[in-house]
Design a protein around this motif. Sequence first.
Motif, PDB file in Angstrom:
ATOM      1  N   GLY A 188       0.839  -1.197   0.000  1.00 15.68           N
ATOM      2  CA  GLY A 188       0.000   0.000   0.000  1.00 15.68           C
ATOM      3  C   GLY A 188       0.869   1.239   0.000  1.00 15.68           C
ATOM      4  O   GLY A 188       1.501   1.544  -1.004  1.00 15.68           O
ATOM      5  N   PRO A 189       0.944   1.922   1.143  1.00 15.26           N
ATOM      6  CA  PRO A 189       1.769   3.133   1.193  1.00 15.26           C
ATOM      7  C   PRO A 189       3.239   2.801   0.939  1.00 15.26           C
ATOM      8  O   PRO A 189       3.663   1.655   1.071  1.00 15.26           O
ATOM      9  N   SER A 190       3.998   3.827   0.568  1.00 15.56           N
ATOM     10  CA  SER A 190       5.399   3.586   0.229  1.00 15.56           C
ATOM     11  C   SER A 190       6.258   3.328   1.454  1.00 15.56           C
ATOM     12  O   SER A 190       7.373   2.849   1.329  1.00 15.56           O
ATOM     13  N   GLN A 191       5.766   3.636   2.641  1.00 16.27           N
ATOM     14  CA  GLN A 191       6.515   3.303   3.855  1.00 16.27           C
ATOM     15  C   GLN A 191       5.513   3.032   4.987  1.00 16.27           C
ATOM     16  O   GLN A 191       4.346   3.378   4.871  1.00 16.27           O
TER      17      GLN A 191
ATOM     18  N   LEU B  14       3.389   3.577   8.129  1.00 16.07           N
ATOM     19  CA  LEU B  14       2.800   4.825   8.609  1.00 16.07           C
ATOM     20  C   LEU B  14       2.352   4.676  10.059  1.00 16.07           C
ATOM     21  O   LEU B  14       2.149   3.565  10.546  1.00 16.07           O
TER      22      LEU B  14
ATOM     23  N   PHE C 184      -2.543   8.267  10.305  1.00 13.93           N
ATOM     24  CA  PHE C 184      -3.015   7.927   8.964  1.00 13.93           C
ATOM     25  C   PHE C 184      -4.172   6.924   8.946  1.00 13.93           C
ATOM     26  O   PHE C 184      -4.812   6.735   7.913  1.00 13.93           O
TER      27      PHE C 184
ATOM     28  N   SER D 109      -7.552   6.641   6.619  1.00 14.16           N
ATOM     29  CA  SER D 109      -7.485   7.353   5.346  1.00 14.16           C
ATOM     30  C   SER D 109      -6.928   6.487   4.236  1.00 14.16           C
ATOM     31  O   SER D 109      -7.077   6.810   3.070  1.00 14.16           O
ATOM     32  N   VAL D 110      -6.285   5.391   4.597  1.00 15.06           N
ATOM     33  CA  VAL D 110      -5.581   4.616   3.586  1.00 15.06           C
ATOM     34  C   VAL D 110      -5.810   3.135   3.858  1.00 15.06           C
ATOM     35  O   VAL D 110      -5.926   2.717   5.006  1.00 15.06           O
ATOM     36  N   MET D 111      -5.920   2.339   2.801  1.00 17.10           N
ATOM     37  CA  MET D 111      -6.142   0.908   2.977  1.00 17.10           C
ATOM     38  C   MET D 111      -4.892   0.272   3.565  1.00 17.10           C
ATOM     39  O   MET D 111      -3.795   0.456   3.063  1.00 17.10           O
ATOM     40  N   ASN D 112      -5.109  -0.452   4.636  1.00 21.28           N
ATOM     41  CA  ASN D 112      -4.033  -1.148   5.341  1.00 21.28           C
ATOM     42  C   ASN D 112      -3.771  -2.477   4.615  1.00 21.28           C
ATOM     43  O   ASN D 112      -4.687  -3.281   4.428  1.00 21.28           O
TER      44      ASN D 112
ATOM     45  N   LEU E 189       0.956   1.167  10.725  1.00 18.79           N
ATOM     46  CA  LEU E 189       0.121   0.809   9.592  1.00 18.79           C
ATOM     47  C   LEU E 189       1.126   0.389   8.525  1.00 18.79           C
ATOM     48  O   LEU E 189       1.752   1.231   7.896  1.00 18.79           O
ATOM     49  N   PRO E 190       1.327  -0.923   8.378  1.00 13.34           N
ATOM     50  CA  PRO E 190       2.470  -1.395   7.588  1.00 13.34           C
ATOM     51  C   PRO E 190       2.266  -1.177   6.104  1.00 13.34           C
ATOM     52  O   PRO E 190       1.136  -1.114   5.615  1.00 13.34           O
TER      53      PRO E 190
ATOM     54  N   GLY F 268      -5.971   1.354  -3.877  1.00 15.34           N
ATOM     55  CA  GLY F 268      -4.881   1.782  -2.991  1.00 15.34           C
ATOM     56  C   GLY F 268      -3.934   0.653  -2.634  1.00 15.34           C
ATOM     57  O   GLY F 268      -2.967   0.856  -1.911  1.00 15.34           O
TER      58      GLY F 268
ATOM     59  N   ARG G  69      -1.568  -2.505  -4.236  1.00 14.36           N
ATOM     60  CA  ARG G  69      -0.990  -3.195  -5.393  1.00 14.36           C
ATOM     61  C   ARG G  69      -0.744  -4.641  -4.989  1.00 14.36           C
ATOM     62  O   ARG G  69      -0.392  -4.939  -3.856  1.00 14.36           O
TER      63      ARG G  69
END
Lengths: 456, 456
Positions: A206-209, A211, A216, A219-222, A316-317, A352, A354
């Motif tokens: 998901g996120p690039s690092q 969080l 966060f 707001s973002v898929m874990n 949030l890995p 969100g 990959r």
Amino acid sequence: MPDLPQYLEKEASRFEEELCELLRIPSVSADSNCRDDMHRAAGWLHERFQALGLASEIVKTKGHPLVYAESPPVPGKPTVLVYGHYDVQPADPLDEWDTAPFEPAVRDGNVYARGATDDKGQLLTHVNSVEAWLATRGPLPLQLKFLIEGEEEIGSENLEVFLRNESKRLACDVVVISDTSQFGEGCPAITYGLRGIAYFELRVSGPSQDLHSGVFGGSVMNPINALTQIMSRLIDESGRIQVPGFYDDVVPLTERERAEFASLPFDEAAFCSQIGVTALAGEAGYSTLERRWARPTFDLHGIWGGYQGEGGKTVLPCRAGAKFSFRLVPQQDPHRIAAALRPFLESLCPPGIRMELIEMHGAPGALVSLESPFMSAAATAVERGFGQRPVFIREGGSIPIVTRFKEVLGVDTLLLGWGLEDDHAHGPNEKFSLADFHCGIRSSAALWEELSKIAP
Amino acid sequence: MPDLPQYLEKEASRFEEELCELLRIPSVSADSNCRDDMHRAAGWLHERFQALGLASEIVKTKGHPLVYAESPPVPGKPTVLVYGHYDVQPADPLDEWDTAPFEPAVRDGNVYARGATDDKGQLLTHVNSVEAWLATRGPLPLQLKFLIEGEEEIGSENLEVFLRNESKRLACDVVVISDTSQFGEGCPAITYGLRGIAYFELRVSGPSQDLHSGVFGGSVMNPINALTQIMSRLIDESGRIQVPGFYDDVVPLTERERAEFASLPFDEAAFCSQIGVTALAGEAGYSTLERRWARPTFDLHGIWGGYQGEGGKTVLPCRAGAKFSFRLVPQQDPHRIAAALRPFLESLCPPGIRMELIEMHGAPGALVSLESPFMSAAATAVERGFGQRPVFIREGGSIPIVTRFKEVLGVDTLLLGWGLEDDHAHGPNEKFSLADFHCGIRSSAALWEELSKIAP
């Protein structure tokens, strides 16, 4: 001149001594210190085959040698390839053995040693039956080809090469392997079906690092949340796999098979207590044996992501992953499964996230028709050897070499196992029943006779 | 005698030099080699308070000392407790710093050093404002109590003890903390709400030992399969948490809050690119800021089970586990959440699986009414200090000490952050804007004046 049964009786203790001789060689294929022992074990078999008058050869490979031996062709009769392996698993933990793993000891009618059941004891039954046949009846009634490898416990890589290069030499009508088990004590079995497998690894990110889940979160898929959601949707509550088209090629159990399985002395309560569970689970509408042997499954083998240490970390890995496989039943094609799985997973993958799907390995299942004449001959032979009609069982795992024989040589394999489930193959105090050893030799001799009645 | 603003201007560079002096002390609470430095930092603050004429004391604890200082009571005026911390995070990785972490360097109007923004720079604003007030206006218009600890970065364990034992001495009407951030550059903010948390670990187990997935797959519930199923049912596709009664106590956002959040200069595309995702996610019906600040969440922090190494292993593992938390919003009680979660998980736990739920830690959220007179005073003070009306924001994480002040002292906390999100607190090249440092000092002086207008 004694007849064959008399001969077997007379030579019984020598056969046992010879088995112990082979068991004394610590042919641990995984242990590079055992390289000389591997050659000794191969040489032992080679000499044994030569003594029987077979054309025998030690085949060098990039790894441990294999032994190939054959008797002369018999026109109008089938050719049978007997496969076995002289390598054994490592013996550790050594302190859990009651007697040393490479000093065979006989107790209560069993020989205890590493390799006793897997596979030295089982494979020698076919060598001894040849000796007895030749000594009492003259030439073999069919052509036998022995293919004994030294890398079964480490992946059979070089057998693979030999098989591809020498497929003409190995040509046969049927393969015989004794490296499996009876259904239980006093209940000999022929394993006529194996499951295949399609093994995958799924990585999601998901996120690039990593969080902070406070800053966060929401707001973002874990990626771990996503992974559990995706994985949970591969199978429903009734144990049905949800990949579209997954069951299309499944060969259903026949009435005869279901009746055969149902008649087996399978004790569900004992099974639960053996594996330490209070309840069994699986696909609705099938018995436990049916589910283990003849229905496909979905199992996660590993999962990981985020913080696995002590205490709590509010991360949030950025990634997570899982290894999983489907056990396949005959006619299911691992490539078709993979092709159907990928778009299904993509459809489950939330925005969100990959995903990367890695196809690790696959093998189709195997099934020998119960109506095949080879199967009938084997059943008769086992009955003659054990004094008891064998049951027809399947096995939930894969035996890759069976699949390869089908693919490369185009032939079925008869899995005639003389072992018992509690023989501790791969564990400490591996054993093999000497009574079963002798029943196996008798069955093997009967097998040559029964198979020779079949026109190839 | 200069007036207060003139004084601040005159002393600005001395204040900066003093900040650098404190930043030069490597007061890393996690590093046992820094024990002497911890005492030096505490001593530095103690002397500074004494020089201002405050009754100051270095309080020994089982860990690092804390510094407590107070000015005389002012009858009829509120008492304000200022909290801060002199300890800092470890500085490594050292080679990612452009200048040494404990050799403060000024570049582009920022001071770069470990602790610059977190929290030495921010906490000194309140010390300097006191100096300026005393130098230009005489006695303080209210009573100030300074509580500066040395263990914020390692869990505040000994502050906890002091707080419980000395609650009478710490009695106050409101707490002020400057250890947070502005909403963005040129956009000062008051953080009036924090989320709470309820953190758990779930362990599931099935068979008594790892099993062969071929032999046993399909007959027994796989603990990782079970875990993914259970976890996936804690939240639905629209981001709603499924634990019964979970939303019962959630304080909904007011129209004023939603309007305030909507008016903030929040750039969703920049946010996506900052964290490296192509799409955001979360509870349907709420904006990104609302979801991050004022809505509860469910996040898995870690998951494990089975084989995580290279290649494939066809294991049906005997256990698996996960760590996860719910971020809570004000009025949600972590104990009530835990009490509702347990039976819900039990209802999701399939036959053949045992579960163990461990309640790791919990803390309620915090919310200060926007209508509170303290909040109005703070807003006016920040506007006077920064020349810009502050925005009212919340923060998605927890600040445990805020919860403890509420629980033990019964008071709200004003979170007046002078930092910026890109100050790299906890990372290499931590910095603090010197312009914000001075705005913070001006705001702080204005705060004492504004708060003194409130009847306690």
